[in-house]
Design a protein around this motif. Sequence first.
Motif, PDB file in Angstrom:
ATOM      1  N   ASP A 116       0.840  -1.192   0.000  1.00  0.00           N
ATOM      2  CA  ASP A 116       0.000   0.000   0.000  1.00  0.00           C
ATOM      3  C   ASP A 116       0.879   1.247   0.000  1.00  0.00           C
ATOM      4  O   ASP A 116       2.101   1.166  -0.092  1.00  0.00           O
ATOM      5  N   VAL A 117       0.234   2.425   0.088  1.00  0.00           N
ATOM      6  CA  VAL A 117       0.976   3.682  -0.034  1.00  0.00           C
ATOM      7  C   VAL A 117       1.894   3.924   1.162  1.00  0.00           C
ATOM      8  O   VAL A 117       2.688   4.864   1.146  1.00  0.00           O
ATOM      9  N   ASN A 196      11.707  -5.273  -9.907  1.00  0.00           N
ATOM     10  CA  ASN A 196      11.075  -4.258 -10.741  1.00  0.00           C
ATOM     11  C   ASN A 196       9.783  -3.840 -10.049  1.00  0.00           C
ATOM     12  O   ASN A 196       9.088  -4.669  -9.435  1.00  0.00           O
ATOM     13  N   SER A 197       9.445  -2.587 -10.128  1.00  0.00           N
ATOM     14  CA  SER A 197       8.228  -2.113  -9.469  1.00  0.00           C
ATOM     15  C   SER A 197       7.328  -1.372 -10.463  1.00  0.00           C
ATOM     16  O   SER A 197       7.812  -0.755 -11.418  1.00  0.00           O
ATOM     17  N   GLN A 198       5.995  -1.446 -10.214  1.00  0.00           N
ATOM     18  CA  GLN A 198       5.004  -0.802 -11.080  1.00  0.00           C
ATOM     19  C   GLN A 198       3.913  -0.188 -10.188  1.00  0.00           C
ATOM     20  O   GLN A 198       3.302  -0.896  -9.379  1.00  0.00           O
ATOM     21  N   PRO A 199       3.643   1.107 -10.289  1.00  0.00           N
ATOM     22  CA  PRO A 199       2.594   1.708  -9.459  1.00  0.00           C
ATOM     23  C   PRO A 199       1.206   1.311  -9.954  1.00  0.00           C
ATOM     24  O   PRO A 199       0.971   1.113 -11.149  1.00  0.00           O
ATOM     25  N   LEU A 200       0.239   1.158  -9.025  1.00  0.00           N
ATOM     26  CA  LEU A 200      -1.167   0.902  -9.352  1.00  0.00           C
ATOM     27  C   LEU A 200      -1.943   2.187  -9.076  1.00  0.00           C
ATOM     28  O   LEU A 200      -2.002   2.656  -7.929  1.00  0.00           O
ATOM     29  N   MET A 201      -2.543   2.759 -10.126  1.00  0.00           N
ATOM     30  CA  MET A 201      -3.249   4.035  -9.999  1.00  0.00           C
ATOM     31  C   MET A 201      -4.756   3.770  -9.896  1.00  0.00           C
ATOM     32  O   MET A 201      -5.306   2.872 -10.560  1.00  0.00           O
ATOM     33  N   GLY A 202      -5.469   4.557  -9.069  1.00  0.00           N
ATOM     34  CA  GLY A 202      -6.907   4.450  -8.942  1.00  0.00           C
ATOM     35  C   GLY A 202      -7.622   5.174 -10.071  1.00  0.00           C
ATOM     36  O   GLY A 202      -7.014   5.831 -10.936  1.00  0.00           O
ATOM     37  N   SER A 203      -8.991   5.074 -10.083  1.00  0.00           N
ATOM     38  CA  SER A 203      -9.766   5.733 -11.133  1.00  0.00           C
ATOM     39  C   SER A 203      -9.665   7.245 -11.060  1.00  0.00           C
ATOM     40  O   SER A 203      -9.857   7.946 -12.062  1.00  0.00           O
ATOM     41  N   ASP A 204      -9.322   7.726  -9.849  1.00  0.00           N
ATOM     42  CA  ASP A 204      -9.191   9.172  -9.698  1.00  0.00           C
ATOM     43  C   ASP A 204      -7.791   9.665 -10.026  1.00  0.00           C
ATOM     44  O   ASP A 204      -7.469  10.833  -9.842  1.00  0.00           O
ATOM     45  N   GLY A 205      -6.928   8.720 -10.468  1.00  0.00           N
ATOM     46  CA  GLY A 205      -5.575   9.113 -10.854  1.00  0.00           C
ATOM     47  C   GLY A 205      -4.565   9.149  -9.717  1.00  0.00           C
ATOM     48  O   GLY A 205      -3.419   9.523  -9.931  1.00  0.00           O
ATOM     49  N   HIS A 206      -4.989   8.775  -8.518  1.00  0.00           N
ATOM     50  CA  HIS A 206      -4.092   8.767  -7.377  1.00  0.00           C
ATOM     51  C   HIS A 206      -3.459   7.384  -7.197  1.00  0.00           C
ATOM     52  O   HIS A 206      -4.062   6.359  -7.534  1.00  0.00           O
ATOM     53  N   LEU A 207      -2.265   7.383  -6.635  1.00  0.00           N
ATOM     54  CA  LEU A 207      -1.542   6.136  -6.400  1.00  0.00           C
ATOM     55  C   LEU A 207      -2.215   5.367  -5.273  1.00  0.00           C
ATOM     56  O   LEU A 207      -2.418   5.894  -4.174  1.00  0.00           O
ATOM     57  N   GLU A 208      -2.580   4.102  -5.546  1.00  0.00           N
ATOM     58  CA  GLU A 208      -3.241   3.298  -4.535  1.00  0.00           C
ATOM     59  C   GLU A 208      -2.342   2.185  -3.999  1.00  0.00           C
ATOM     60  O   GLU A 208      -2.476   1.781  -2.848  1.00  0.00           O
TER      61      GLU A 208
END
Length: 788
Positions: A116-117, A196-208
């Motif tokens: 998580d964040v 390797n890392s990959q961010p998961l973005m929410g529908s509102d464009g924020h990092l989740e």
Amino acid sequence: MDFSPSTQWNTKSDGHADTRHLTRATRFAYIGVTLFFFISLTWNLLVTPNSAAFISSLITLHLLVGGAFIGAIHHFRKKLLYEFRLRRSYETALHAEEEYLHQILDHVADGVAVFDVQGVPLYLNATAYHLFQSASPKPQLSIPEIKNKVFNAQGKRVLKNSELPQILALNGERVQGLELSLYDLDTNQRISLLANSQPLMGSDGHLEAVVVTYHDITASKRAESELRLAASAFEVPESMFITNHSGIIQHVNQEFSTMTGYKPDELVGSDSEILASEHHSNDFYVEMIKTLESAGRWEGELWCKRKDQKQQPLWAKITSIQTEKDKESYYLVSMVDLNTQYRKQNEMIARAYHDETTGLPNRTLLLDRLDQSLARSARSGVLGAVLSVEIDHFVNVNQTLGHLIADRLLKELAERLKRNVRRDDTLARSGDGQFTLILNEVASNQDIATQSAIAIAEKFKARISRPFHIFDHEVHVTSSIAISTFDGKNITTESVINQLDTTRKAAKEEGINSIRCFHPEMLSKVKRQLSIENDMRIALQRDQFSLFFQPKINVKNGQLSGAEALIRWKHPQQGYIDPSYFIPIAEENGLIEQLGEFVLREVCCRISIWQRSGLRVIPISINISAVQIRHDKFINSVNSILKETGVDPRYLEFEITESALEQNFVQIKRTIHSLKDQGIIISIDDFGTGYSNLSYLNEIVIDRLKIDQSFIYKLTEQKRKSPVAETIISLAHNFGMTTVGEGVETKAQFDFLRELGCDEAQGYFFCKPVSINIFSDLLKNPQVNRAS
């Protein structure tokens, strides 16, 4: 939260429980509506007029309204039941999809983790779980447990929290191919990973969340290391190449490329016949192949043709290798250049038999050449000779000018001496400052052979005495040369060397810059010295040594002012042996330290006894050898004996000869200062006969100068005052020192010393050396009666 693969992200709700709750709520609604309308109807019937029409209308109204409510509730219940069933169906499908996704992720070879964040782990697939969790079951895996197990790529340092891939990604950094390592707690083996890392973005464009994948590269790293090791093993300082079964060259190392003159790309892919030499016949190669096929290896001399078509001999080792993968055979060929090997062997032999500094034969080769010379002389009947040249006080050159100049001096000495050496003779460096010359077949007559050897020795002596200009120094040295002739019959190499050693000692006794020839009577002297040395060791064990004391007299008042302790040895068979004979032997063989310690201990014990007896105590002087004072342990010995006996150091006087100051002056200066700090009196014995550089009087605090008896003797021989004695006394007084005239035998000598202002005197004119008991009686009466 449990992060095991079987319990992660379980979001399915209980649909059956929702239905049961809805049914129970509906039943309560039915009952509530029925009760409400029944109570309303009853109340209206009681408080309103009871006409039949009104009652009928009232009942009808309540039934219609109540039925409508019940119908609405029933409709609402059916709609809710539909929604519940639809949601349950959706959740079931979603859960099945999640389970399917988890199964897929659990079968992925790479580790997958979701954070998580805050960097807290939300999900780990089976691979990641086993990477970060030990095999023993745990209820959960906390952040510290993950962090503390993550190391840098080399496995030498635990990564900081800010260096973890999930934290780097959360901070906006791109993590691609970050190498790190873990330690398997069960096997204690290091596991190498690529993260390797990959961010998961929410529908509102924020990092989740952040997804991190871990690829295990342990095997590839190990394989890479093994390949590097294999490559480095192949690049050894030995020529090597590999061919397949058909003889096609597959790989060559740099050493082989250099040896043959071919570049690697000129050899790889070519037939090994390109290296074949005409030195061998076809039958030779056929036999080689047969041996390889039967035994799997071949070893022997093999000639190789270089790129320049020159042929060179090699020692080759060929080994057959079969790979497990393709079952194909290869041949590993290693070669050593025999020319290089022979050259290296010759260089090693040269180093083993030659001196590194001068390039001359060393002692090992010298002895071999002397063996040959003796055999040659025995066959021909012509005498040979050996010269041993020793540089006088060569150790002083090392100590004062340093090893660099000393080595350069030896090189130039070797060059000078070689000019007088015949091609057939051998000049060798046999010691630190020693050279030895073997003269083959000098003459048939003993006298002529000796004279010829002396003539060469004189040339050596002249060449050595010329100054050497080394760097910014002009160095002057002298030499002592020993000569021994031989006829090669009834004599051994060891005997010749012993004769040289004996003669060299005799030459040094004569003084510097001398030439001495061997005579048979020298051996008897050496045997006597060896006998004395053995007897001396026994004498120390059996207390055969004793002390005598020679009084010192105050010249002004004639009273006893001191004494010199003299060691005496009464041999059981030979009687008293002169100290001038056995002291030099003791200095040479190291016994002087034991003798010196004996004298010091006896003097201190006697002073202690005199003090306890109430006798007057005066300073007792002890002669200290140069061998004693230049060793650090001398100070320790003095301190130990003083502490043991409790004697005041002011009652001790150490006499040191001037010649001793020439040997390691820096060390002796340090020792004298240490003795002076304790209060011990320091005297220079035989002053005026040794060290000519009087600058040491400014560097060392001396209390007393003893005028050598040779100058005292001249006082009466010349019937006039001795300018040397007068100068010594004046010099001493100017430096604040007192003087002692030794060897005073006549009244005239005493009177002269008194006129010159000498402070003390000792000699037979007053008293001969006496035993301890007689000297103890002298202490009772300070006035000494002069001998008649």
